[in-house]
Design an enzyme around this catalytic site. Structure first.
Site, PDB file in Angstrom:
ATOM      1  N   ASP A   1      -9.114   0.257   1.855  1.00 26.75           N
ATOM      2  CA  ASP A   1      -9.165   0.688   0.448  1.00 26.75           C
ATOM      3  C   ASP A   1     -10.475   0.249  -0.205  1.00 26.75           C
ATOM      4  OD1 ASP A   1      -6.745   1.823   0.687  1.00 26.75           O
ATOM      5  OD2 ASP A   1      -5.628   0.418  -0.559  1.00 26.75           O
TER       6      ASP A   1
ATOM      7  N   THR B   1      -3.223   5.890  -3.998  1.00 28.91           N
ATOM      8  CA  THR B   1      -2.112   6.546  -3.289  1.00 28.91           C
ATOM      9  C   THR B   1      -0.778   6.309  -3.989  1.00 28.91           C
ATOM     10  OG1 THR B   1      -2.010   4.604  -1.853  1.00 28.91           O
ATOM     11  CG2 THR B   1      -3.183   6.496  -1.012  1.00 28.91           C
ATOM     12  N   THR B   2      -0.628   5.151  -4.642  1.00 33.50           N
ATOM     13  CA  THR B   2       0.613   4.858  -5.372  1.00 33.50           C
ATOM     14  C   THR B   2       0.626   5.626  -6.688  1.00 33.50           C
ATOM     15  OG1 THR B   2       0.506   2.636  -4.418  1.00 33.50           O
ATOM     16  CG2 THR B   2       2.082   2.971  -6.173  1.00 33.50           C
TER      17      THR B   2
ATOM     18  N   ASP C   1       0.854  -1.189   0.000  1.00 29.05           N
ATOM     19  CA  ASP C   1       0.000   0.000   0.000  1.00 29.05           C
ATOM     20  C   ASP C   1       0.891   1.240   0.000  1.00 29.05           C
ATOM     21  OD1 ASP C   1      -2.715   1.240   0.413  1.00 29.05           O
ATOM     22  OD2 ASP C   1      -1.686   1.998   2.176  1.00 29.05           O
TER      23      ASP C   1
END
Length: 530
Positions: A392, A93-94, A60
């Site tokens: 998520d 988020t990545t 994550d």
């Protein structure tokens, strides 16, 4: 004559325009390179040792960057970017960090050619506005009543995570939890408060397949007195945030006693006070009493005599969740209790033993607007990773319910945007054209990294995908990279979709942050030179 004048402290660290910009480019690329391999279904895991000595194993993006200690202000800004994305939409988020780094890297060439950042920023802003309108054109509405379709979207989100193996179970957990806490107001406003009302309880032991959503509340509490009932059907519930014991002085309280009767009188006053507050509660004939404060032994005695079960020292958040499921009102003074404050919406109160601990379950509620997600797993590390992945999935399910629009996943929408912006750049005149086109090309980084992470021939795959989108942009915009097999696939057939809100937020956050970084021309650090 001509003595140098020192305005800033000579010990402070300073970087002028060229050094500052080079440092920013380097720092941002370094942060992105850490989590590049964490994108897609074949994502690699990172093992991080935090300052407390705990090992975190995750893919994550936000969880990784949160644990990393960096010193450069630009790198800190990128980590903040990932955190902001996680708080806003809970996914991507990545992607947001990778995209921001790529957009910033695309401007490096123009900075070296002495093009003023003002022109680059204006071009990027134009490209962002056009991107958002193109994403809206390519978005597809989804019917929330069609549960298999909604589950498929949540599945494509957690397919890249550790819990991908138990995908259907986790998707159902996430969707059930979101639908339980979803409140539709009369004025058409929707509220989904996952943080407060969808509580995750982790209990080591059992198997991941034992995870479930409890349509009610689960607490790690036992009754205060061994003779109290441990199972009640259709209980009448009273919620308090005052203590059921004699009030003690805030600091040292001095009492002068002159004869032995005074001490007996003091004890009697205490007993009478506790009896009075207990009678206020007993006259409403409740079955269950929850309080956020303490319960004295005398109060427990009165409750046991009347067959009332009592639990003490609940958290405020737990009390609020019980109020949501039972319809009870939290009361601060016992003398203000009324019949309307009693909650009757809960169907079953039961205390069960799981492992070595006792847990209170409030279930079978009529219309619960709060729930508890019970997670089981082999160890604490696995449970922590499952919780991160489930967070998520919950956010994706929430985003779909609040904005039921989808865009194709697997890098398809990025490639379609890149193609559309590259075409549009031909009609832009002046200095803005080159940075505009550079941003269009930098969007290709998402399909490129997806191809890299599954071991495909990146150059060949990207050329084929580019050609596919160029030949018929209106029909082929759903073609992207299959992150499992490293082939070009129609995402419509594969069933990989991203939520519209996440994609829009990713583009806005990445491009806006790149523009902010470009405006920096000086870094003055308060830290002294080593």
């Amino acid at each position: 004559m001509n003595q140098p004048v020192f305005v800033l402290n000579t010990n402070s660290k300073r970087e002028n325009q060229r050094e500052a910009q080079q440092g920013i480019f380097l720092a941002v690329k370094s942060v992105a390179s850490i989590i590049k391999t964490c994108l897609g279904p074949k994502a690699m895991l990172k093992m991080i040792l935090d300052p407390m000595g705990t090992t975190v194993v995750t893919n994550d993006g936000n969880a990784i960057l949160r644990e990393i200690d960096v010193t450069h202000p630009a790198a800190k800004s990128m980590i903040e970017l990932s955190r902001a994305q996680d708080e806003n939409v809970g996914d991507g988020t990545t992607s947001v960090v990778i995209l921001a780094a790529e957009v910033l890297a695309s401007s490096e060439l123009f900075i070296e050619k002495k093009i003023h950042p003002h022109y680059i920023i204006k071009a990027f802003r134009m490209a962002l506005d056009d991107s958002l309108s193109i994403v809206d054109q390519y978005s597809v509405a989804i019917d929330l009543k069609n549960r298999p379709e909604v589950l498929k979207v949540v599945q494509s989100c957690i397919g890249t995570k550790f819990i991908g193996k138990w995908g259907s179970l986790m998707c159902n957990l996430a969707l059930d939890a979101v639908m339980t806490v979803h409140i539709q107001e009369e004025d058409g406003r929707s509220e989904i408060d996952i943080k407060r009302y969808a509580k995750v309880e982790k209990i080591p032991g059992g198997d991941i397949s034992d995870c479930r959503v409890i349509r009610g509340v689960m607490l790690n509490k036992d009754v205060t007195h061994p003779k109290m009932k441990r199972m009640i059907k259709n209980p009448r519930i009273v919620l308090l945030d005052c203590s059921l014991e004699y009030k003690k002085g805030e600091s040292d309280t001095m009492v002068d006693i002159t004869n032995e009767d005074d001490f007996s009188a003091l004890l009697k006053i205490e007993e009478e006070y506790v009896q009075r507050i207990c009678e206020d509660i007993i006259k409403l004939k409740p079955d269950l009493v929850f309080t956020e404060k303490g319960v004295s032994d005398l109060a427990q005695h009165f409750f046991v005599k009347k067959g009332i079960t009592c639990l003490r020292r609940l958290k405020k958040s737990e009390n609020n969740r019980i109020a949501r499921i039972s319809g009870a009102t939290i009361v601060s003074r016992t003398d203000e209790l009324q019949e309307s404050d009693i909650g009757t919406g809960c169907g079953l109160f039961e205390i069960r033993k799981i492992g070595d601990e006792y847990f209170t379950f409030l279930e079978d509620c009529k219309d619960p607007k709060a729930c508890t997600i019970l997670l089981r797993g082999a160890s604490k590390d696995i449970l922590n990773e499952v919780e991160r992945n489930l967070a998520d999935a919950l956010n994706v399910a929430r985003n779909i319910v609040l904005d039921p629009r989808l865009v194709p996943g697997g890098g398809a929408i990025e490639m379609a945007l890149s193609q559309a912006l590259s075409e549009k750049s031909k009609s832009i005149e002046g200095l803005h054209q080159l940075p505009y086109k550079a941003l269009a090309q930098s969007l290709e980084c998402i399909p490129k990294i997806l191809a890299q992470n599954c071991g495909a021939n990146t150059v060949k795959l990207l050329t084929e995908l580019r050609a596919k989108h160029a030949t018929n942009p209106t029909e082929n915009y759903t073609y992207g990279v299959d992150g499992d097999n490293g082939t070009i696939v129609d995402m419509k057939q594969l069933g990989v979709w991203d939520t519209h809100s996440v994609k829009v937020q990713t583009l806005k956050t990445a491009i806006e942050s790149a523009c902010t970084m470009l405006r920096v021309d000086h870094i003055a650090s308060a830290a002294s030179k080593q």
